[in-house]
Design an enzyme around this catalytic site. Structure first.
Site, mmCIF file in Angstrom:
data_model
loop_
_atom_site.group_PDB
_atom_site.id
_atom_site.type_symbol
_atom_site.label_atom_id
_atom_site.label_comp_id
_atom_site.label_asym_id
_atom_site.label_seq_id
_atom_site.Cartn_x
_atom_site.Cartn_y
_atom_site.Cartn_z
ATOM 1 N N GLY A 1 32.753 5.776 41.912
ATOM 2 C CA GLY A 1 31.864 4.955 42.733
ATOM 3 C C GLY A 1 32.627 4.048 43.694
ATOM 4 N N GLU B 1 33.194 6.193 46.566
ATOM 5 C CA GLU B 1 31.891 6.440 47.204
ATOM 6 C C GLU B 1 31.458 5.229 48.042
ATOM 7 O OE1 GLU B 1 30.246 7.666 43.328
ATOM 8 O OE2 GLU B 1 29.382 9.352 44.432
ATOM 9 N N ALA C 1 31.905 2.966 39.086
ATOM 10 C CA ALA C 1 30.741 2.440 38.355
ATOM 11 C C ALA C 1 31.216 1.820 37.045
ATOM 12 C CB ALA C 1 29.772 3.582 38.059
ATOM 13 N N GLU D 1 34.941 11.604 38.142
ATOM 14 C CA GLU D 1 33.737 11.620 37.290
ATOM 15 C C GLU D 1 33.708 12.801 36.330
ATOM 16 O OE1 GLU D 1 33.775 10.781 40.468
ATOM 17 O OE2 GLU D 1 32.326 9.189 40.897
HETATM 18 C C1 3H9 Z 1 31.384 6.574 38.464
HETATM 19 O O1 3H9 Z 1 31.931 5.876 39.261
HETATM 20 C C2 3H9 Z 1 30.019 7.179 38.643
HETATM 21 C C3 3H9 Z 1 29.551 7.126 40.059
HETATM 22 O O2 3H9 Z 1 30.005 8.261 40.772
HETATM 23 C C4 3H9 Z 1 28.064 7.163 40.151
HETATM 24 C C5 3H9 Z 1 27.311 6.014 39.580
HETATM 25 C C6 3H9 Z 1 25.842 6.072 39.891
HETATM 26 N N1 3H9 Z 1 34.108 0.645 34.043
HETATM 27 O O3 3H9 Z 1 42.791 1.817 32.205
HETATM 28 P P1 3H9 Z 1 43.107 0.383 32.066
HETATM 29 C C7 3H9 Z 1 38.373 -1.074 31.781
HETATM 30 S S1 3H9 Z 1 32.104 6.913 36.971
HETATM 31 C C8 3H9 Z 1 34.251 -0.207 33.021
HETATM 32 O O4 3H9 Z 1 43.775 -0.067 30.835
HETATM 33 P P2 3H9 Z 1 44.917 0.548 34.321
HETATM 34 C C9 3H9 Z 1 39.135 -0.370 30.680
HETATM 35 O O5 3H9 Z 1 38.269 0.073 29.660
HETATM 36 C C10 3H9 Z 1 33.588 5.942 36.975
HETATM 37 N N2 3H9 Z 1 35.452 -0.551 32.521
HETATM 38 O O6 3H9 Z 1 43.921 -0.182 33.332
HETATM 39 C C11 3H9 Z 1 40.061 -1.472 30.222
HETATM 40 O O7 3H9 Z 1 39.311 -2.340 29.410
HETATM 41 P P3 3H9 Z 1 39.983 -3.135 28.197
HETATM 42 C C12 3H9 Z 1 34.653 6.591 37.755
HETATM 43 C C13 3H9 Z 1 36.535 -0.009 33.072
HETATM 44 O O8 3H9 Z 1 45.356 -0.455 35.293
HETATM 45 C C14 3H9 Z 1 40.373 -2.213 31.517
HETATM 46 O O9 3H9 Z 1 39.321 -1.879 32.429
HETATM 47 N N3 3H9 Z 1 35.871 5.842 37.587
HETATM 48 C C15 3H9 Z 1 36.456 0.897 34.122
HETATM 49 O O10 3H9 Z 1 45.923 1.321 33.537
HETATM 50 C C16 3H9 Z 1 41.684 -1.816 32.140
HETATM 51 O O11 3H9 Z 1 41.723 -0.401 32.249
HETATM 52 C C17 3H9 Z 1 36.798 6.184 36.691
HETATM 53 O O12 3H9 Z 1 36.670 7.149 35.979
HETATM 54 C C18 3H9 Z 1 35.174 1.215 34.617
HETATM 55 N N4 3H9 Z 1 35.010 2.063 35.648
HETATM 56 O O13 3H9 Z 1 44.030 1.657 35.066
HETATM 57 C C19 3H9 Z 1 37.993 5.282 36.615
HETATM 58 N N5 3H9 Z 1 37.712 1.290 34.462
HETATM 59 O O14 3H9 Z 1 41.008 -4.018 28.827
HETATM 60 C C20 3H9 Z 1 38.288 4.933 35.194
HETATM 61 C C21 3H9 Z 1 38.540 0.634 33.633
HETATM 62 O O15 3H9 Z 1 38.844 -3.844 27.560
HETATM 63 N N6 3H9 Z 1 39.359 3.954 35.082
HETATM 64 N N7 3H9 Z 1 37.839 -0.149 32.798
HETATM 65 O O16 3H9 Z 1 40.585 -2.075 27.317
HETATM 66 C C22 3H9 Z 1 40.653 4.278 35.223
HETATM 67 O O17 3H9 Z 1 41.011 5.395 35.500
HETATM 68 C C23 3H9 Z 1 41.666 3.193 35.010
HETATM 69 O O18 3H9 Z 1 41.066 2.216 34.191
HETATM 70 C C24 3H9 Z 1 42.151 2.508 36.299
HETATM 71 C C25 3H9 Z 1 43.021 1.279 35.912
HETATM 72 C C26 3H9 Z 1 43.029 3.507 37.054
HETATM 73 C C27 3H9 Z 1 41.014 2.030 37.150
#
Ligand code: 3H9
Length: 706
Positions: free
Chosen positions: A107, A110, A68, A130
């Protein structure tokens, strides 16, 4: 071949009779409202289009989908919701296949679980993280995953936030097959063609049967609940995750989804979620210092460390673990032998615990050398000085470095308090000098304060950030002052804590209050762990310059005079059983405190737990505001990350200044003014705090000034 007017965030391409839907929302294909709308529309039209026999979901770029869009949390929700989109995918009358490369998280996973078939290519990582954001999987994950792999495995994934490799995901039953190549599109197409050839129709995860053995599942839920109650220390979402999984067991699918939604909304509305999401973004923002945008880092492969004590050895291990070549310098052979064994001991402990093999240790130490001759640093790209915290000793080391190091070498000091400008000015190349303040144990603690002196070159600062990335540290840029960000603020709230102790609260009561607040340890436990002698020496050093009007609590000095330096001497604020960390309260310490109260003419009064927290946090927030006001920290979020990663501040509270915003800045200011009635010298409101209150603004408004 392509479909009509594809929405930009989801590209559609009809390849034969397979409609490929590519999520395209860089950088991680987060499922914001645009992409949700586009996906929903694309699934609808695919179901209506007779030319489409099956749908293949892939992600553009490195990742399938990072989940998400976290930036939407806390804002007004816009339709369609992710659960609705995911439901629509599962309900598709035409088979939907997900081909996963990079991450499928939250998500994103999911979404894949709602597809009818799943494939992952090598290097993929699948998980439901999450819980790290104070949430639960809210797009059907708590209902579908247990049905697919059973409650025990599903709970383990959701509660640990663990990310499975493609191979593990296959073993756990999250995916149906692995791709032979890394090309998710090609592998997904081949798989979809095979499924079509086999006339495989939609196969819905909601109908999977892994929950059928009720008693086993109940047992898994009960033991997860017991563990979470013991371990999650005030966190809301782990227990709600378990409740949602229980609903998967007890209720029909649709009812379970409704329960999941209700619990998700409860998490979403919580202060913990806001704190954890703040920490997530703040950890990424701290990487964006002005110098990292202005300059490229210098290449760093050969690292020198001067000083093989606890800090130096820990830094050497951190660099070795990052794959760097390390040379340790000590002043004589016995000190060098001690330094070498300090380094080796870290690896031997891992071997004892079965976490490392002898061969691994040998391979790592092949990149390690040690010498008493500074000339061994002639080719070093970066040298970190980690000798005793004494200006004369540090200046002597830097004179040697100036003499032997090659041009362009980065010269860093691991000081925790001293003036880096003075160190830089003492040699012929001040532009190469920077502070790298590691936290003990340096190979474990995540925080690295990057202390930026006046004359430093931008590419030296960029190199420090690059080093932090290599070492797996969280870097925070700090300006030069006594104690930088962290220790400067620590010195102030420690005074508030000591004053409370002298006024009537016991150290044990204060520690308990802070543990209940979410710290792993209270301040007196930390003092005992760190060792009282260092603080004592600092207090003696500063005695001459201390404001004579300032309150000075002498209790710590009384303990140090008895040689009670904490854990290492078996006594401090607590008593320790020989060779163990188990602590007990000490009536003799309480008697010393009583005597000190009497000596200072103080009649002890009682403190409630909320008052302890109010005073502790007011002191921390006020000095945090000063640190931002003076430009020592770039933004409030830098203070937050310093305390989360260097001082055990509870992450779910988002850091001290995020906490301040949630508590309300007018309330913080009112607290300070109330406390100032008794001690106006100590409780002087920070000008920044006053200004923010007058403007009706909060700290967060200063986090986004780009
Ligand atoms: C969810 O899914 C809820 C659902 O179950 C239900 C919904 C109803 N959204 O980490 P990075 C941005 S909760 C928005 O440096 P990497 C991040 O801020 C979500 N932005 O890259 C950064 O921005 P900036 C569950 C996001 O390659 C840029 O992307 N998911 C999101 O080292 C690059 O990120 C998670 O908890 C996002 N979801 O790692 C995953 N994700 O360039 C959270 C990233 O402006 N994310 N950004 O600073 C991560 O763990 C890592 O970002 C990921 C990439 C592994 C994906």
């Amino acid at each position: 071949m392509s479909c009509d007017t594809p929405p930009p965030t989801v590209e559609s391409a009809l390849l034969g009779n397979i409609l490929v839907l590519t999520l395209n929302n860089p950088p991680v294909n987060a499922l914001g409202v645009e992409i949700r709308r586009a996906l929903q529309a694309a699934i609808e039209s695919a179901n209506d289009n007779p030319a489409v026999a099956a749908i293949l979901l892939v992600g553009a770029g490195r990742h399938f989908c990072g989940g998400a869009d976290i930036r939407e949390f806390g804002k007004t929700p816009l339709a369609p919701t992710l659960p609705e989109v995911v439901q629509r995918i599962e309900a598709s009358a035409k088979p939907v296949v997900a081909a996963i490369q990079g991450v499928a998280l939250g998500g994103g996973l999911e979404l894949a679980l709602a597809a009818h078939y799943r494939l992952a290519v090598g290097g993929a990582r699948l998980g439901l993280p999450e819980v790290l954001l104070g949430l639960l999987p809210g797009a059907g994950g708590t209902q579908r995953l247990p049905r697919l792999i059973g409650a025990k495995a599903a709970l383990e994934l959701m509660l640990s936030a663990r990310q499975l490799s493609a191979e593990e995901a296959l073993k756990w039953g999250l995916v149906d097959r692995l791709g032979d190549s890394a090309d998710a599109l090609a592998e997904g197409l081949a798989y979809t063609r095979q499924l079509l050839a086999e006339h495989a129709g939609p196969r819905r995860t909601r109908d999977a049967q892994a929950l059928s053995e009720q008693s086993v599942q109940r047992q898994a839920i009960a033991s997860a609940r017991q563990r979470a109650t013991e371990k999650s220390r005030g966190l809301l979402s782990p227990l709600l995750i378990i409740q949602a999984v229980e609903a998967a067991l007890d209720q029909p699918f649709e009812d379970g989804l409704r329960e999941e939604r209700r619990l998700f909304q409860e998490c979403l509305a919580s202060a913990q979620r806001a704190g954890l999401v703040h920490a997530f973004f703040a950890e990424r923002e701290v990487l964006k210092a002005p110098e990292t945008r202005a300059a490229a880092p210098r290449a760093i492969a050969l690292v020198g460390v001067v000083g093989g004590g606890t800090m130096g050895a820990g830094i050497a291990v951190a660099a070795l673990d990052a794959g760097l070549q390390v040379t340790l310098i000590e002043r004589d052979q016995p000190a060098l032998d001690r330094g070498r064994s300090n380094v080796e001991r870290v690896y031997d402990t891992l071997i004892d615990k079965g976490r490392l093999t002898l061969a691994d240790k040998a391979a790592t130490l092949a990149r390690f050398s040690a010498s008493t001759d500074y000339q061994a640093l002639a080719q070093a790209d970066l040298v970190i000085e980690a000798v005793f915290e004494d200006m004369t000793a540090k200046l002597a080391v830097f004179a040697e470095l100036d003499r032997v190091c090659k041009a362009g070498a980065v010269l860093a000091s691991n000081t925790s308090y001293l003036d880096i400008n003075a160190i830089a000015q003492s040699i012929s190349r001040p532009a190469d000098v920077i502070g790298l303040h590691f936290f003990s144990p340096a190979n474990i603690m995540k925080l690295l304060e990057i202390v930026v002196p006046a004359k430093v070159a931008a590419d030296v600062v960029a190199s420090a950030f690059d080093l932090a990335k290599k070492l797996g540290k969280v870097p925070v840029r700090a300006g030069v002052c006594d104690g930088f960000i962290g220790n400067r603020i620590l010195a102030v709230y420690r005074q508030a804590v000591d004053a409370m102790m002298e006024d009537g609260a016991s150290p044990y009561q204060i520690d308990e209050a802070l543990r209940d607040f979410g710290y792993p340890m209270g301040p007196f436990q930390v003092a005992d762990l760190a060792g009282g002698d260092i603080g004592w020496a600092t207090r003696q050093r500063k005695a001459a310059t201390r404001d004579p009007r300032a309150r000075y609590v002498q209790i710590a000095d009384r303990l140090c005079e008895r040689g009670w330096f904490g854990q290492k001497t078996g006594r401090g604020y607590y008593r320790y059983v020989q060779g163990s960390r188990s602590a007990s309260q000490d009536p003799e310490v309480l008697a010393i405190i009583d005597a000190e109260r009497a000596r200072a003419g103080i009649t002890p009064r009682s403190f409630s737990q909320p008052e302890i927290i109010r005073r502790y946090m007011a002191a921390m927030i006020n000095e945090g505001a000063n640190v931002v006001h003076e430009g020592i920290a770039l933004r409030p979020l830098d203070v937050d990350i310093t305390f989360i990663h260097g001082y055990g501040f509870p992450r779910y509270r988002g850091g001290p200044l995020k906490y301040a915003d949630q508590y309300g800045l007018p309330r913080v200011l009112a607290d300070i003014r109330e406390f100032a009635e008794a001690d106006p010298l100590f409780w002087q409101p920070s000008p920044l705090l006053v200004e923010l209150v007058e403007r009706g603004a909060d700290f967060d408004s200063l986090n986004h000034l780009d």
